[in-house]
Write an enzyme that holds these catalytic residues in place. Structure first.
Site, PDB file in Angstrom:
ATOM      1  N   CYS A 146      21.733  -0.322 -22.956  1.00  0.00           N
ATOM      2  CA  CYS A 146      22.671   0.026 -21.881  1.00  0.00           C
ATOM      3  C   CYS A 146      22.877   1.528 -21.954  1.00  0.00           C
ATOM      4  O   CYS A 146      23.428   2.032 -22.934  1.00  0.00           O
ATOM      5  CB  CYS A 146      24.005  -0.702 -22.035  1.00  0.00           C
ATOM      6  SG  CYS A 146      25.259  -0.170 -20.828  1.00  0.00           S
ATOM      7  N   ASN A 147      22.399   2.231 -20.931  1.00  0.00           N
ATOM      8  CA  ASN A 147      22.543   3.686 -20.931  1.00  0.00           C
ATOM      9  C   ASN A 147      24.002   4.117 -20.841  1.00  0.00           C
ATOM     10  O   ASN A 147      24.428   5.040 -21.530  1.00  0.00           O
ATOM     11  CB  ASN A 147      21.750   4.279 -19.766  1.00  0.00           C
ATOM     12  CG  ASN A 147      20.262   4.246 -19.999  1.00  0.00           C
ATOM     13  OD1 ASN A 147      19.681   5.153 -20.579  1.00  0.00           O
ATOM     14  ND2 ASN A 147      19.613   3.176 -19.538  1.00  0.00           N
ATOM     15  N   THR A 148      24.773   3.433 -19.986  1.00  0.00           N
ATOM     16  CA  THR A 148      26.174   3.808 -19.816  1.00  0.00           C
ATOM     17  C   THR A 148      26.951   3.663 -21.120  1.00  0.00           C
ATOM     18  O   THR A 148      27.876   4.424 -21.392  1.00  0.00           O
ATOM     19  CB  THR A 148      26.832   2.958 -18.712  1.00  0.00           C
ATOM     20  OG1 THR A 148      25.973   2.894 -17.578  1.00  0.00           O
ATOM     21  CG2 THR A 148      28.170   3.560 -18.294  1.00  0.00           C
ATOM     22  N   ALA A 149      26.554   2.695 -21.950  1.00  0.00           N
ATOM     23  CA  ALA A 149      27.219   2.481 -23.239  1.00  0.00           C
ATOM     24  C   ALA A 149      27.105   3.692 -24.154  1.00  0.00           C
ATOM     25  O   ALA A 149      27.917   3.866 -25.070  1.00  0.00           O
ATOM     26  CB  ALA A 149      26.632   1.255 -23.934  1.00  0.00           C
ATOM     27  N   THR A 173      23.703   4.109 -13.375  1.00  0.00           N
ATOM     28  CA  THR A 173      25.001   3.689 -12.845  1.00  0.00           C
ATOM     29  C   THR A 173      25.869   4.907 -12.568  1.00  0.00           C
ATOM     30  O   THR A 173      25.633   6.005 -13.096  1.00  0.00           O
ATOM     31  CB  THR A 173      25.747   2.785 -13.837  1.00  0.00           C
ATOM     32  OG1 THR A 173      26.088   3.564 -14.999  1.00  0.00           O
ATOM     33  CG2 THR A 173      24.927   1.571 -14.232  1.00  0.00           C
ATOM     34  N   CYS A 183      19.086   3.370 -16.297  1.00  0.00           N
ATOM     35  CA  CYS A 183      19.921   2.178 -16.413  1.00  0.00           C
ATOM     36  C   CYS A 183      18.972   1.088 -16.852  1.00  0.00           C
ATOM     37  O   CYS A 183      17.859   0.981 -16.318  1.00  0.00           O
ATOM     38  CB  CYS A 183      20.578   1.822 -15.080  1.00  0.00           C
ATOM     39  SG  CYS A 183      21.395   0.204 -15.119  1.00  0.00           S
ATOM     40  N   LYS A 235      21.700  -7.739 -12.167  1.00  0.00           N
ATOM     41  CA  LYS A 235      22.754  -8.405 -12.945  1.00  0.00           C
ATOM     42  C   LYS A 235      23.139  -9.753 -12.349  1.00  0.00           C
ATOM     43  O   LYS A 235      23.583 -10.648 -13.079  1.00  0.00           O
ATOM     44  CB  LYS A 235      23.987  -7.492 -13.055  1.00  0.00           C
ATOM     45  CG  LYS A 235      23.814  -6.330 -14.041  1.00  0.00           C
ATOM     46  CD  LYS A 235      25.096  -5.525 -14.161  1.00  0.00           C
ATOM     47  CE  LYS A 235      24.959  -4.357 -15.126  1.00  0.00           C
ATOM     48  NZ  LYS A 235      24.796  -4.775 -16.525  1.00  0.00           N
ATOM     49  N   ASP A 295      32.933  -4.082 -18.522  1.00  0.00           N
ATOM     50  CA  ASP A 295      32.015  -3.206 -17.810  1.00  0.00           C
ATOM     51  C   ASP A 295      32.276  -1.745 -18.149  1.00  0.00           C
ATOM     52  O   ASP A 295      33.405  -1.257 -18.035  1.00  0.00           O
ATOM     53  CB  ASP A 295      32.152  -3.432 -16.299  1.00  0.00           C
ATOM     54  CG  ASP A 295      31.110  -2.692 -15.512  1.00  0.00           C
ATOM     55  OD1 ASP A 295      31.344  -1.528 -15.159  1.00  0.00           O
ATOM     56  OD2 ASP A 295      30.036  -3.272 -15.249  1.00  0.00           O
ATOM     57  N   ARG A 296      31.233  -1.041 -18.560  1.00  0.00           N
ATOM     58  CA  ARG A 296      31.365   0.342 -18.989  1.00  0.00           C
ATOM     59  C   ARG A 296      31.685   1.277 -17.829  1.00  0.00           C
ATOM     60  O   ARG A 296      32.535   2.156 -17.937  1.00  0.00           O
ATOM     61  CB  ARG A 296      30.064   0.807 -19.685  1.00  0.00           C
ATOM     62  CG  ARG A 296      29.851   0.285 -21.103  1.00  0.00           C
ATOM     63  CD  ARG A 296      29.679  -1.217 -21.202  1.00  0.00           C
ATOM     64  NE  ARG A 296      28.521  -1.693 -20.438  1.00  0.00           N
ATOM     65  CZ  ARG A 296      28.355  -2.957 -20.041  1.00  0.00           C
ATOM     66  NH1 ARG A 296      29.278  -3.883 -20.317  1.00  0.00           N
ATOM     67  NH2 ARG A 296      27.283  -3.325 -19.361  1.00  0.00           N
ATOM     68  N   THR A 297      31.006   1.075 -16.713  1.00  0.00           N
ATOM     69  CA  THR A 297      31.224   1.958 -15.568  1.00  0.00           C
ATOM     70  C   THR A 297      32.642   1.830 -15.026  1.00  0.00           C
ATOM     71  O   THR A 297      33.290   2.834 -14.704  1.00  0.00           O
ATOM     72  CB  THR A 297      30.198   1.657 -14.456  1.00  0.00           C
ATOM     73  OG1 THR A 297      28.899   2.091 -14.886  1.00  0.00           O
ATOM     74  CG2 THR A 297      30.552   2.373 -13.162  1.00  0.00           C
TER      75      THR A 297
END
Length: 227
Positions: A82-85, A126, A193, A166, A47-49
């Site tokens: 995936c924006n957080t990626a 996120t 997100c 998710k 998980d990136r966050t």
């Protein structure tokens, strides 16, 4: 025609959403006119966050592993649903040597071109994307303000993303999403997100939304079909 690589699995539904949009946007009259797309849906990427918040495994090695597979498969560019990626995008591009089409930069450029009167932008994302300033730095660079959320509002969006989409329970969180959104005032809202667009068909009220997944899909199709 260029080959696109989707570094997916973050999450699987977001990966499907991006590919569906690419197919829908491609001006093809038969199967053979569609874009060659290679999808690596690597859902095991940490998980990136959690990592950005200091409590999880570094996802970069596995993201680089997937990006390298896409490179070896002959992909001309990699896109990530995936924006957080995108907090890790510069590192992936440097370590793997593959071109990445940056969702955050593409989305902000689309917003500026479409809504020239916009000043205050709500980035629905996120906590990792928010803390990592994946969008905020780009918005600020263009003289735009990223609207601040309360902890309660941000936590509600996280529930919609993680416990809702998710977990395969989107419909159970539509009411929470709408109640939270109604409390946030902005000129334009970014679905920042890749789980958030899943809620967009169920929004109550009128909001000017920019779907980051859709903007990435548009750009990717143009990139792939450009001579």
């Amino acid at each position: 025609m260029k080959t696109l690589g989707i570094l997916g699995g973050m999450g699987p539904l977001a990966t499907i959403d991006l590919y569906q949009k690419i197919v829908s946007l491609t001006p093809a009259k038969c199967d053979q006119e569609h874009i060659h797309v290679v999808i690596d849906s690597y859902a095991q990427i940490p998980d990136r966050t959690k990592y950005i918040l200091g409590g999880g495994e570094n996802p970069l090695p596995m993201m680089c592993e997937a990006a390298n597979r896409l490179k070896q498969a002959g992909c001309d560019a990699v896109i990530m649903p995936c924006n957080t990626a995108h907090y890790f995008a510069n590192d992936i591009q440097r370590e793997v040597g593959v071109e990445i089409l940056y969702m955050n930069k593409i989305t902000v450029n689309a917003l500026i071109n479409r809504y020239k009167d916009a000043k205050n932008i709500a980035v629905i994302a996120t906590t990792g994307t928010k803390i990592g300033r994946v969008y905020d730095d780009i918005l600020n660079m263009h003289g735009l303000n990223s609207v601040e959320f309360s902890d309660c509002q941000q936590n509600a969006f996280m529930k919609c993303i993680y416990d809702g989409v998710k977990a395969g329970k989107t419909h159970e969180y539509i009411e929470l999403f709408n109640k939270t959104l109604a409390k946030i005032k902005a000129d334009v809202y970014i679905a920042a997100c890749t789980e958030i667009p899943i809620f967009l068909p169920y929004i109550d009220g009128q909001y000017r939304f920019v779907d980051a997944t859709l903007e990435l899909a548009k750009y990717a199709v143009e990139f792939a079909l450009k001579d």
